[in-house]
Write an enzyme that holds these catalytic residues in place. Structure first.
Site, PDB file in Angstrom:
ATOM      1  N   ASP A 124      -8.985   7.544  -7.673  1.00 14.60           N
ATOM      2  CA  ASP A 124      -9.606   6.237  -7.902  1.00 14.60           C
ATOM      3  C   ASP A 124     -11.115   6.265  -7.718  1.00 14.60           C
ATOM      4  O   ASP A 124     -11.753   5.223  -7.673  1.00 14.60           O
ATOM      5  CB  ASP A 124      -8.978   5.179  -6.990  1.00 14.60           C
ATOM      6  N   GLU A 182       0.811  -1.212   0.000  1.00 14.37           N
ATOM      7  CA  GLU A 182       0.000   0.000   0.000  1.00 14.37           C
ATOM      8  C   GLU A 182       0.850   1.270   0.000  1.00 14.37           C
ATOM      9  O   GLU A 182       0.411   2.303  -0.507  1.00 14.37           O
ATOM     10  CB  GLU A 182      -0.919   0.001   1.233  1.00 14.37           C
ATOM     11  N   THR A 237      -8.016   9.194   0.346  1.00 13.90           N
ATOM     12  CA  THR A 237      -7.553   7.941   0.932  1.00 13.90           C
ATOM     13  C   THR A 237      -6.540   8.308   1.998  1.00 13.90           C
ATOM     14  O   THR A 237      -5.648   9.118   1.751  1.00 13.90           O
ATOM     15  CB  THR A 237      -6.895   7.045  -0.133  1.00 13.90           C
TER      16      THR A 237
END
Length: 282
Positions: A85, A67, A90
């Protein structure tokens, strides 16, 4: 850390939720990849669970390598970015997203524990943008305030607790119920981190269902290696349903390597690659 999708050699960090995935993927879609023919290995009945503190630390590092391109998972409390995305911001140690509800739950938990914190004022905006990639009500200062909150041990603990409640604990519980060892429990955890556990075809539960159509886990009398290969085949299929997930190296050059080595207990030393970068845990 490499998170930006503009670097084709290192795909963007992608969170696991499937709320906004392209419609149309189904359980009956493209066939599974041909199973790997790994040599048989004994069931991992003697392994400790992934919830063993030392194994859990390994799991956090493995996920962070994929990640965040780093083994330093604790450095990610402050991470926040919109990676384009479709899930909004995020952020944090497990990729909580403003567009998928888990960031909202996290900030709500933090506020319940510490009213008046620097993120509490964003709760109405987080409710409003849930289900979208909108930044309305969050910009321009939400990233700055997230990084400020990340210096607070109470916020760090809230991130840990939500990670465990939503992702880690359910994965370990299901893995133990299926009779799989530490590695198998990790494959479940990594899958639920990326894909979530919703009802769509690429969610964790449906990845597992695809695997069960090909092999049985030890709890149902099956061979553990054969079952884990079937699960990883199903995971690769799910990843390929979304362009952003199409680099499957976290399976191919990480989890498959451990499985081929018969390391069902996820014992160190561990050597693996993700996106071509090499990692080691001694």
């Amino acid at each position: 850390m490499r998170h930006l999708s503009s670097d084709p050699a290192h795909p963007a960090r992608i969170s696991r939720r499937t709320v906004l995935l392209a419609a149309g993927a189904s359980l009956a879609a493209a066939p599974l990849l041909r199973p790997s023919h790994a040599s048989a290995a004994p069931a991992a009945a003697g392994c400790v669970g992934l919830d063993d503190p030392a194994k859990k630390e390994i799991a956090m590092k493995l996920v962070s390598s994929a990640e965040n391109s780093s083994l330093d998972w604790k450095a990610q409390y402050k991470y926040i970015e919109d990676i384009g995305d479709g899930r909004g911001y995020t952020a944090g140690i497990i990729g909580f997203c403003s567009g998928t509800g888990d960031m909202l739950d996290l900030v709500q938990l933090y506020t319940d524990r510490k009213p008046g914190n620097v993120l509490a004022k964003y709760l109405p905006a987080l409710r409003a943008v849930n289900g979208s990639d909108s930044h309305e009500g969050l910009d321009p200062n939400f990233p700055r305030d997230w990084r400020k909150a990340a210096q607070d041990t109470a916020f760090q603990q809230a991130q840990n607790d939500e990670r465990d409640r939503v992702y880690f604990n359910p994965a370990v519980k299901q893995g133990k119920a299926d009779g799989i060892g530490t590695l198998g429990q990790f494959t479940y955890y990594d899958a639920i981190v990326m894909h979530g556990d919703g009802d769509d075809a690429t969610s964790f539960r449906n990845i597992r269902r695809r695997a069960l159509n090909k092999a049985k886990p030890p709890a149902q009398g099956g061979d553990e290696v054969a079952y884990l290969n079937a699960f990883l085949d199903a995971r690769v299929w799910a990843m390929k349903q979304e362009e952003a997930h199409s680099d499957t190296s976290r399976v191919d050059t990480e989890q498959r390597v451990f499985l081929r080595n018969g390391n069902l207990c996820l014992d160190t030393p561990l050597n693996w690659k993700v996106y071509g970068d090499s990692y080691h845990i001694g």
